[in-house]
Scaffold this active site. Structure first.
Site, PDB file in Angstrom:
ATOM      1  N   LEU A  99      11.020  69.474  40.808  1.00 44.07           N
ATOM      2  CA  LEU A  99      10.625  69.267  42.208  1.00 44.07           C
ATOM      3  C   LEU A  99       9.151  68.902  42.321  1.00 44.07           C
ATOM      4  O   LEU A  99       8.339  69.265  41.476  1.00 44.07           O
ATOM      5  CB  LEU A  99      10.938  70.511  43.044  1.00 44.07           C
ATOM      6  CG  LEU A  99      10.299  71.864  42.686  1.00 44.07           C
ATOM      7  CD1 LEU A  99       8.863  71.955  43.146  1.00 44.07           C
ATOM      8  CD2 LEU A  99      11.115  72.983  43.295  1.00 44.07           C
ATOM      9  N   ASN A 125       6.747  64.551  32.868  1.00 43.43           N
ATOM     10  CA  ASN A 125       5.433  64.683  33.523  1.00 43.43           C
ATOM     11  C   ASN A 125       4.365  63.858  32.817  1.00 43.43           C
ATOM     12  O   ASN A 125       3.492  63.270  33.449  1.00 43.43           O
ATOM     13  CB  ASN A 125       5.009  66.159  33.582  1.00 43.43           C
ATOM     14  CG  ASN A 125       5.564  66.836  34.824  1.00 43.43           C
ATOM     15  OD1 ASN A 125       6.257  66.207  35.620  1.00 43.43           O
ATOM     16  ND2 ASN A 125       5.273  68.112  35.000  1.00 43.43           N
ATOM     17  N   CYS A 160       0.633  71.090  37.492  1.00 38.70           N
ATOM     18  CA  CYS A 160       1.571  70.670  36.437  1.00 38.70           C
ATOM     19  C   CYS A 160       1.033  69.601  35.495  1.00 38.70           C
ATOM     20  O   CYS A 160       0.972  69.840  34.286  1.00 38.70           O
ATOM     21  CB  CYS A 160       2.879  70.201  37.075  1.00 38.70           C
ATOM     22  SG  CYS A 160       3.776  71.555  37.852  1.00 38.70           S
ATOM     23  N   LYS A 199      -1.819  70.548  32.852  1.00 39.82           N
ATOM     24  CA  LYS A 199      -1.410  71.519  31.816  1.00 39.82           C
ATOM     25  C   LYS A 199      -0.233  71.004  30.987  1.00 39.82           C
ATOM     26  O   LYS A 199      -0.135  71.297  29.797  1.00 39.82           O
ATOM     27  CB  LYS A 199      -1.095  72.885  32.442  1.00 39.82           C
ATOM     28  CG  LYS A 199       0.263  72.992  33.082  1.00 39.82           C
ATOM     29  CD  LYS A 199       0.622  74.430  33.403  1.00 39.82           C
ATOM     30  CE  LYS A 199       1.902  74.543  34.193  1.00 39.82           C
ATOM     31  NZ  LYS A 199       3.103  74.048  33.535  1.00 39.82           N
TER      32      LYS A 199
HETATM   33  N1  LIG Z   1       4.581  73.966  41.273  1.00 44.77           N
HETATM   34  C1  LIG Z   1       5.331  72.933  40.935  1.00 44.77           C
HETATM   35  O1  LIG Z   1       5.320  71.882  41.588  1.00 44.77           O
HETATM   36  C2  LIG Z   1       6.240  73.001  39.732  1.00 44.77           C
HETATM   37  C3  LIG Z   1       7.227  72.021  39.556  1.00 44.77           C
HETATM   38  C4  LIG Z   1       8.055  72.089  38.440  1.00 44.77           C
HETATM   39  C5  LIG Z   1       7.887  73.110  37.505  1.00 44.77           C
HETATM   40  N2  LIG Z   1       6.902  74.042  37.696  1.00 44.77           N
HETATM   41  C6  LIG Z   1       6.767  75.116  36.698  1.00 44.77           C
HETATM   42  O2  LIG Z   1       7.349  76.298  37.237  1.00 44.77           O
HETATM   43  C7  LIG Z   1       6.625  77.460  36.812  1.00 44.77           C
HETATM   44  C8  LIG Z   1       6.152  78.245  38.021  1.00 44.77           C
HETATM   45  O3  LIG Z   1       5.210  77.456  38.723  1.00 44.77           O
HETATM   46  P1  LIG Z   1       4.777  77.804  40.222  1.00 44.77           P
HETATM   47  O4  LIG Z   1       3.939  76.681  40.693  1.00 44.77           O
HETATM   48  O5  LIG Z   1       5.976  78.214  41.000  1.00 44.77           O
HETATM   49  O6  LIG Z   1       3.855  79.088  39.947  1.00 44.77           O
HETATM   50  P2  LIG Z   1       3.246  80.081  41.038  1.00 44.77           P
HETATM   51  O7  LIG Z   1       1.963  80.556  40.479  1.00 44.77           O
HETATM   52  O8  LIG Z   1       3.277  79.448  42.389  1.00 44.77           O
HETATM   53  O9  LIG Z   1       4.307  81.290  41.093  1.00 44.77           O
HETATM   54  C9  LIG Z   1       4.465  82.220  40.074  1.00 44.77           C
HETATM   55  C10 LIG Z   1       4.824  83.557  40.723  1.00 44.77           C
HETATM   56  O10 LIG Z   1       5.211  84.460  39.690  1.00 44.77           O
HETATM   57  C11 LIG Z   1       4.738  85.747  40.048  1.00 44.77           C
HETATM   58  N3  LIG Z   1       4.725  86.608  38.874  1.00 44.77           N
HETATM   59  C12 LIG Z   1       3.885  86.578  37.800  1.00 44.77           C
HETATM   60  N4  LIG Z   1       4.194  87.529  36.924  1.00 44.77           N
HETATM   61  C13 LIG Z   1       5.277  88.193  37.430  1.00 44.77           C
HETATM   62  C14 LIG Z   1       6.063  89.281  36.993  1.00 44.77           C
HETATM   63  N5  LIG Z   1       5.813  89.896  35.839  1.00 44.77           N
HETATM   64  N6  LIG Z   1       7.078  89.685  37.770  1.00 44.77           N
HETATM   65  C15 LIG Z   1       7.346  89.084  38.936  1.00 44.77           C
HETATM   66  N7  LIG Z   1       6.630  88.051  39.417  1.00 44.77           N
HETATM   67  C16 LIG Z   1       5.612  87.602  38.667  1.00 44.77           C
HETATM   68  C17 LIG Z   1       3.374  85.489  40.650  1.00 44.77           C
HETATM   69  O11 LIG Z   1       2.934  86.573  41.439  1.00 44.77           O
HETATM   70  C18 LIG Z   1       3.649  84.206  41.462  1.00 44.77           C
HETATM   71  O12 LIG Z   1       4.017  84.497  42.780  1.00 44.77           O
HETATM   72  C19 LIG Z   1       5.493  76.933  35.919  1.00 44.77           C
HETATM   73  O13 LIG Z   1       5.912  76.963  34.589  1.00 44.77           O
HETATM   74  C20 LIG Z   1       5.327  75.491  36.376  1.00 44.77           C
HETATM   75  O14 LIG Z   1       4.809  74.668  35.371  1.00 44.77           O
HETATM   76  C21 LIG Z   1       6.084  74.009  38.782  1.00 44.77           C
END
Ligand SMILES: NC(=O)c1ccc[n+]([C@@H]2O[C@H](COP(=O)([O-])OP(=O)(O)OC[C@H]3O[C@@H](n4cnc5c(N)ncnc54)[C@H](O)[C@@H]3O)[C@@H](O)[C@H]2O)c1
Length: 444
Positions: A155, A213, A265, A268
């Site tokens: 997404l 990506n 994204c 990294k």
């Molecule tokens: N943001 C994007 O557009 C996107 C798109 C595709 C993939 N991703 C990938 O998805 C993953 C998440 O990205 P994001 O942007 O959603 O991150 P984010 O930082 O927005 O969310 C991560 C959440 O995990 C929580 N968290 C951390 N440790 C925890 C634990 N032990 N227990 C419960 N909750 C915990 C944090 O408090 C936070 O709310 C990453 O690997 C990222 O690369 C992100």
């Protein structure tokens, strides 16, 4: 209907959890951030994302989603547990920091009984992570029965809900049929509409995410370099991008020149792929160059701004339009604005910032700046304007607005928001196109 748990309720966990609830599943969203969970229980979204509040509210109304800080509640009740925590680049090595993934794996292990569960890595993780998660769980819980599956998320922030519900593809990496059938069932509401679910192995699924990506990042850097060349060659990068993008083999998307890619994204993930490639002994030279050029891009943009002022920026007051890493999001992670504006501040520039979503996080990054509630307020009385993010509302500004609101009609537009012919009458610097200058007879 399946019972799902999202371990991590950030951009990906919250959006995919809400979308799974929308598709008819029962979802428990877990996060260790108590404020975030308390807010969500009251219908307060922690992020700005189009349509998100509507689907969360609807799911809350149907009791198909709930929010908790208790991992045990999620793990015990769900048959499919998604790991959706952050995997930021480690500041010293550049490798993805997997500490949150491993912490969640431990929590899952500690709350699992003998009931079979599918544990899904939706976080973007390097090859080998699934095996490490499997080992953590097996070591801590000898009775646990489970498969670890990779299901990377594609997404885009700003269009996250729509992207999740209308995916270009769904990738499921797994080595066993039992988990695959469960994943297939989970996504059936989408595959029934014709969306493609592709099965592969776990390692390949990880590679698809990083390669995807990195390819998009490469496209951005290609057009950025080409824009620099267009400036020297006297051609127009907008037309070049359109001319090549109309070739269906190339495609028009990701061909907008600008200040380089940012966000949580691309920086990294390119770095992670570059590191992985080196580790397996097959370096990716193209990706290495993309990373280096993107890092250099912010300084190039700074020089561009400085040159527009004949290198006399000290004590100038600049209206800054846009600070988020792209439009339609409030995400500031790795935004190009961070490097550019902190350098401008060091040069003694006064910053007057407006961003439709930037007021929430902006002051943390730029405590020395003044924030405004509209573009016009930020422009009023400033020496010049710099456009850093492509928010569509900025397109409504005209050359006349810049001329009447700014002290001097000078605009440096790093997102090519306007047609050159519409900026006649001001000094207008954009990327990969000729500079529009005020003719002498109009310059009073
Ligand atoms: N943001 C994007 O557009 C996107 C798109 C595709 C993939 N991703 C990938 O998805 C993953 C998440 O990205 P994001 O942007 O959603 O991150 P984010 O930082 O927005 O969310 C991560 C959440 O995990 C929580 N968290 C951390 N440790 C925890 C634990 N032990 N227990 C419960 N909750 C915990 C944090 O408090 C936070 O709310 C990453 O690997 C990222 O690369 C992100």
């Amino acid at each position: 209907m399946q019972k799902i748990c999202m371990m991590g309720t950030g951009y990906v966990g919250l959006v995919s959890g809400a979308c799974f609830a929308h598709l008819g599943h029962s979802v428990i969203c877990v996060d260790k951030d108590a404020d975030r969970i308390a807010g969500l229980k009251r219908g307060i979204m922690p992020i700005y994302e189009k349509d998100l509040k509507e689907i969360v509210d609807a799911a809350l109304g149907k009791n198909s989603i709930c929010f908790t800080t208790d991992p045990g509640e999620g793990v015990k009740k769900a048959g499919v547990i998604f790991i959706t925590v952050g995997t930021p680049a480690d500041k010293t090595t550049g490798d993805p920091d997997l500490s949150h993934v491993f912490a969640v794996a431990e929590e899952i292990a500690d709350h699992m009984d003998e009931e079979y569960k599918v544990i899904v890595l939706k976080s973007t993780v390097p090859i080998g992570t699934a095996e490490m998660v499997e080992n953590i769980i097996k070591t801590r819980n000898h009775y646990a029965r489970f498969s670890v599956v990779s299901n990377p998320e594609f997404l885009r922030e700003g269009f996250a809900v729509s992207d999740f519900l209308n995916p270009d593809r769904i990738v499921v990496g797994t080595g066993d049929d039992q988990s695959f059938l469960i994943m297939e069932e989970l996504y059936r509401p989408l595959t029934e509409q014709g969306y493609i679910l592709m099965r592969t192995d776990v390692t390949t699924a990880n590679m698809i995410k990083y390669a995807s990506n990195s390819f998009l990042a490469m496209k951005i850097m290609f057009i950025n370099e080409l824009a620099d060349m267009c400036e020297k060659a006297g051609s127009n990068v907008t037309d070049v991008a359109r001319g090549i993008g109309l070739d269906t083999r190339i495609g028009e998307k990701f061909l907008n020149p600008g200040p380089g890619f940012g966000g949580s994204c691309f920086p990294k993930d390119t770095l992670a792929l570059e590191r992985m490639a080196k580790k397996v002994g097959s370096p990716l030279k193209l990706v290495e160059t993309v990373i280096a050029e993107n890092n250099a891009r912010r300084y190039k943009m700074l020089s561009k701004i400085s040159e527009a002022f004949n290198n006399k920026l000290h004590n100038k007051s600049l209206a800054i339009l846009g600070i988020t890493f792209k439009a339609e999001t409030d995400d500031m992670r790795d935004s190009p604005s961070i490097g550019i504006l902190s350098e401008l501040n060091l040069m003694g520039v006064k910053l007057h910032i407006y961003d439709p979503q930037g007021k929430k996080h902006g002051p943390e990054f730029f405590p020395y700046a003044v924030f405004y509630d509209s573009a016009r307020e930020a422009l009023k009385g400033a020496d010049a304007a710099i456009i850093l993010t492509e928010w569509s509302e900025f397109r409504e500004l005209t050359a006349h607005d810049f001329k009447t609101l700014l002290k001097s009609p000078l605009v440096v537009d790093l997102r090519n928001m306007y047609r050159l012919e519409d900026m006649e009458g001001i000094n207008y610097h954009s990327v990969g196109r000729k500079t529009v200058t005020i003719s002498q007879e109009n310059a009073d």
